[in-house]
Design a protein around this motif. Structure first.
Motif, mmCIF file in Angstrom:
data_model
loop_
_atom_site.group_PDB
_atom_site.id
_atom_site.type_symbol
_atom_site.label_atom_id
_atom_site.label_comp_id
_atom_site.label_asym_id
_atom_site.label_seq_id
_atom_site.Cartn_x
_atom_site.Cartn_y
_atom_site.Cartn_z
ATOM 1 N N THR A 1 -47.632 69.668 54.555
ATOM 2 C CA THR A 1 -46.744 68.627 54.041
ATOM 3 C C THR A 1 -45.335 69.158 53.785
ATOM 4 O OG1 THR A 1 -47.525 69.125 51.795
ATOM 5 C CG2 THR A 1 -48.622 67.339 52.981
ATOM 6 N N TYR A 2 -45.002 70.314 54.330
ATOM 7 C CA TYR A 2 -43.679 70.896 54.100
ATOM 8 C C TYR A 2 -42.574 69.942 54.539
ATOM 9 C CZ TYR A 2 -39.541 73.662 55.173
ATOM 10 O OH TYR A 2 -38.244 74.115 55.271
ATOM 11 N N THR A 3 -41.626 69.742 53.650
ATOM 12 C CA THR A 3 -40.463 68.895 53.923
ATOM 13 C C THR A 3 -39.219 69.655 53.488
ATOM 14 O OG1 THR A 3 -41.806 66.938 53.477
ATOM 15 C CG2 THR A 3 -39.418 66.637 53.549
ATOM 16 N N PRO A 4 -38.237 69.864 54.373
ATOM 17 C CA PRO A 4 -37.102 70.733 54.037
ATOM 18 C C PRO A 4 -36.304 70.279 52.816
ATOM 19 C CG PRO A 4 -37.191 70.321 56.397
ATOM 20 C CD PRO A 4 -38.202 69.416 55.765
ATOM 21 N N HIS A 5 -36.165 68.957 52.611
ATOM 22 C CA HIS A 5 -35.302 68.482 51.532
ATOM 23 C C HIS A 5 -36.061 68.163 50.252
ATOM 24 C CE1 HIS A 5 -36.745 64.822 53.594
ATOM 25 N NE2 HIS A 5 -36.663 64.241 52.413
ATOM 26 N N VAL A 6 -37.361 68.507 50.185
ATOM 27 C CA VAL A 6 -38.176 68.259 48.993
ATOM 28 C C VAL A 6 -38.811 69.578 48.565
ATOM 29 C CG1 VAL A 6 -40.138 66.991 48.037
ATOM 30 C CG2 VAL A 6 -38.661 65.905 49.729
ATOM 31 N N ASP A 7 -38.869 69.788 47.266
ATOM 32 C CA ASP A 7 -39.465 71.008 46.736
ATOM 33 C C ASP A 7 -40.983 70.861 46.736
ATOM 34 O OD1 ASP A 7 -40.075 73.344 45.521
ATOM 35 O OD2 ASP A 7 -39.232 72.864 43.562
ATOM 36 N N THR A 8 -41.632 71.252 47.831
ATOM 37 C CA THR A 8 -43.083 71.150 47.962
ATOM 38 C C THR A 8 -43.781 72.478 47.707
ATOM 39 O OG1 THR A 8 -42.921 71.573 50.333
ATOM 40 C CG2 THR A 8 -42.900 69.270 49.628
ATOM 41 N N GLY A 9 -43.034 73.493 47.279
ATOM 42 C CA GLY A 9 -43.595 74.823 47.108
ATOM 43 C C GLY A 9 -44.407 74.973 45.841
ATOM 44 N N ASP A 10 -45.002 76.153 45.687
ATOM 45 C CA ASP A 10 -45.840 76.485 44.545
ATOM 46 C C ASP A 10 -45.172 77.555 43.697
ATOM 47 O OD1 ASP A 10 -47.894 74.728 45.360
ATOM 48 O OD2 ASP A 10 -48.656 76.229 46.767
ATOM 49 N N TYR A 11 -45.803 77.852 42.566
ATOM 50 C CA TYR A 11 -45.311 78.887 41.664
ATOM 51 C C TYR A 11 -45.819 80.256 42.121
ATOM 52 C CZ TYR A 11 -43.792 75.320 38.334
ATOM 53 O OH TYR A 11 -43.157 74.268 37.732
ATOM 54 N N VAL A 12 -44.998 81.277 41.904
ATOM 55 C CA VAL A 12 -45.356 82.638 42.303
ATOM 56 C C VAL A 12 -45.116 83.585 41.136
ATOM 57 C CG1 VAL A 12 -44.928 84.533 43.904
ATOM 58 C CG2 VAL A 12 -44.759 82.181 44.707
ATOM 59 N N ILE A 13 -46.124 84.393 40.830
ATOM 60 C CA ILE A 13 -46.021 85.436 39.816
ATOM 61 C C ILE A 13 -46.093 86.774 40.534
ATOM 62 C CG2 ILE A 13 -47.026 86.414 37.724
ATOM 63 C CD1 ILE A 13 -48.399 83.682 37.300
ATOM 64 N N VAL A 14 -45.069 87.596 40.387
ATOM 65 C CA VAL A 14 -45.015 88.905 41.037
ATOM 66 C C VAL A 14 -45.231 89.979 39.976
ATOM 67 C CG1 VAL A 14 -43.662 90.477 42.464
ATOM 68 C CG2 VAL A 14 -43.411 88.005 42.748
ATOM 69 N N ILE A 15 -46.212 90.831 40.202
ATOM 70 C CA ILE A 15 -46.478 91.939 39.283
ATOM 71 C C ILE A 15 -46.220 93.262 39.999
ATOM 72 C CG2 ILE A 15 -48.142 90.642 37.918
ATOM 73 C CD1 ILE A 15 -50.375 91.993 39.459
ATOM 74 N N ASN A 16 -46.047 94.319 39.202
ATOM 75 C CA ASN A 16 -45.759 95.666 39.718
ATOM 76 C C ASN A 16 -44.489 95.680 40.557
ATOM 77 O OD1 ASN A 16 -48.053 96.956 38.568
ATOM 78 N ND2 ASN A 16 -49.337 96.133 40.211
ATOM 79 N N ALA A 17 -43.467 94.964 40.095
ATOM 80 C CA ALA A 17 -42.199 94.942 40.834
ATOM 81 C C ALA A 17 -41.529 96.312 40.842
ATOM 82 C CB ALA A 17 -41.260 93.898 40.223
ATOM 83 N N ASP A 18 -41.820 97.143 39.846
ATOM 84 C CA ASP A 18 -41.212 98.471 39.806
ATOM 85 C C ASP A 18 -41.819 99.423 40.830
ATOM 86 O OD1 ASP A 18 -43.645 98.407 38.539
ATOM 87 O OD2 ASP A 18 -43.108 99.909 37.036
ATOM 88 N N LYS A 19 -42.920 99.025 41.469
ATOM 89 C CA LYS A 19 -43.580 99.880 42.457
ATOM 90 C C LYS A 19 -43.398 99.362 43.878
ATOM 91 C CE LYS A 19 -47.151 101.356 39.180
ATOM 92 N NZ LYS A 19 -46.589 100.597 38.046
ATOM 93 N N VAL A 20 -42.459 98.438 44.077
ATOM 94 C CA VAL A 20 -42.200 97.943 45.424
ATOM 95 C C VAL A 20 -41.578 99.056 46.262
ATOM 96 C CG1 VAL A 20 -39.861 97.088 44.987
ATOM 97 C CG2 VAL A 20 -41.292 95.956 46.692
ATOM 98 N N ARG A 21 -41.817 99.020 47.562
ATOM 99 C CA ARG A 21 -41.405 100.130 48.426
ATOM 100 C C ARG A 21 -40.190 99.749 49.270
ATOM 101 N NH1 ARG A 21 -43.368 102.106 53.554
ATOM 102 N NH2 ARG A 21 -44.872 100.395 53.623
ATOM 103 N N LEU A 22 -39.271 100.700 49.406
ATOM 104 C CA LEU A 22 -38.116 100.573 50.290
ATOM 105 C C LEU A 22 -38.269 101.588 51.412
ATOM 106 C CD1 LEU A 22 -35.192 100.199 47.733
ATOM 107 C CD2 LEU A 22 -36.250 98.406 49.078
ATOM 108 N N THR A 23 -38.020 101.170 52.647
ATOM 109 C CA THR A 23 -38.200 102.055 53.790
ATOM 110 C C THR A 23 -36.952 102.901 54.031
ATOM 111 O OG1 THR A 23 -37.418 100.329 55.300
ATOM 112 C CG2 THR A 23 -39.792 100.445 54.881
ATOM 113 N N GLY A 24 -37.163 104.006 54.736
ATOM 114 C CA GLY A 24 -36.045 104.869 55.103
ATOM 115 C C GLY A 24 -35.355 105.459 53.885
ATOM 116 N N SER A 25 -34.038 105.498 53.941
ATOM 117 C CA SER A 25 -33.231 106.059 52.847
ATOM 118 C C SER A 25 -32.569 104.965 52.006
ATOM 119 C CB SER A 25 -32.161 106.990 53.421
ATOM 120 O OG SER A 25 -31.317 106.282 54.330
ATOM 121 N N LYS A 26 -33.155 103.773 52.005
ATOM 122 C CA LYS A 26 -32.538 102.663 51.275
ATOM 123 C C LYS A 26 -32.530 102.895 49.771
ATOM 124 C CE LYS A 26 -33.747 99.083 54.659
ATOM 125 N NZ LYS A 26 -34.629 99.851 55.534
#
Length: 289
Positions: free
Chosen positions: A51-76
């Motif tokens: 039911t995705y519609t570009p001009h309507v907020d049809t998305g869900d809620y997202v909870i992200v945990i362990n954000a301090d352990k996310v990985r960056l590739t290379g020398s970023k």
């Protein structure tokens, strides 16, 4: 080509209620920042739903945990910088990703997701549904969040012992990955029965047309992973992928599938209005006010 009688007009979502929202938990530990940000942005926009519609907020809620352990590739970790500016002359400054991980680890995920959302007011509402935490604890247990593990767990749910044929189908902006095996006629789309996911008989008939054309009703099991597009686009992508998978399974079925036009990708797209001047030499109206 598909018979026009099997299609219906594109359905656009309206007035999405809060009860239709789902809470997901995403574990960012050892995940590449850009790749996990794409998944989060798609959930916030609702692109994982038919039911995705570009001009309507049809998305869900997202909870992200362990954000301090996310990985960056290379020398970023040391090369990637973020610029901040208070608005006063001479107050612009930059901080590396390593410094931001120490000071505000939530900023890494939030900044990456924000860059993948549309640049409008609707994106501001979508971003409010994002909750980012540095540790493995969050404050939303009352919302009964569901762990989000991606689409691969749905796609490869079938036993690896059974020989399977895979194919990819496309229609408009939708893409469908098909896994076909001999079986009893079970069809699963993104972890749900075909009748429940496509929700209309016309769309189900359009998606399963290659199976009927090949005379394989009740003889094959199908697992489908489909993303992008709307209901019609996803049904067309599934049909295209099924036809290609059936052709791989039995080359003698190519003739009837080709005769119905099921092996050819339908490239028709609705023409959209282009921004700009209405005429070749006509200028925008000048006002002295």
């Amino acid at each position: 080509m598909f018979p026009l009688s099997l299609f219906m007009k594109t359905t656009l979502a309206k007035n999405v209620q809060l009860k239709d929202k789902t809470w997901y938990v995403v574990d960012a530990k050892d995940q590449v920042l850009g790749r996990i940000a794409v998944k989060i942005a798609n959930i916030l926009r609702g692109r994982h739903k038919p039911t995705y519609t570009p001009h309507v907020d049809t998305g869900d809620y997202v909870i992200v945990i362990n954000a301090d352990k996310v990985r960056l590739t290379g020398s970023k970790e040391e090369d990637k910088t973020y610029m901040f500016f208070t608005g006063w002359v001479g107050t612009a400054y930059r901080r590396t990703a390593a410094a931001m991980r120490t000071r505000r680890p939530e900023f890494l995920v939030t900044h990456a997701v924000k860059g993948m959302l549309p640049k409008n007011r609707l994106a501001n509402d979508m971003l409010l549904k994002l909750r980012v935490y540095a540790g493995d604890k969050h404050e939303h247990a009352a919302s009964n969040p569901i762990p989000f593990k991606g689409y691969s767990t749905v796609y490869f749910a079938m036993s690896a012992k059974s020989p399977a044929i895979t194919a990819v189908g496309r229609r408009k902006t939708a893409s469908a990955r098909i896994r076909l095996t001999r079986g009893t006629g079970t069809i699963s789309i993104n972890g749900k029965p075909a009748e429940e996911y496509l929700y209309t008989e016309a769309l189900v008939k359009a998606a399963t047309l290659p199976i009927r054309t090949a005379g394989l009703e009740g003889q094959v099991d199908v697992i489908v992973l489909v993303i992008g597009g709307g209901p019609n686009g996803q049904a067309g992508a599934i049909s295209h992928g099924l036809a290609r998978a059936i052709q791989k399974m039995d080359a003698t079925l190519r003739a009837p599938l080709k005769k119905e036009g099921l092996l050819t990708r339908d490239g028709r797209m609705r023409e959209r209005k282009k921004p700009g001047r209405p005429g070749a030499r006509k200028r925008f109206q000048f006002s002295k006010r």
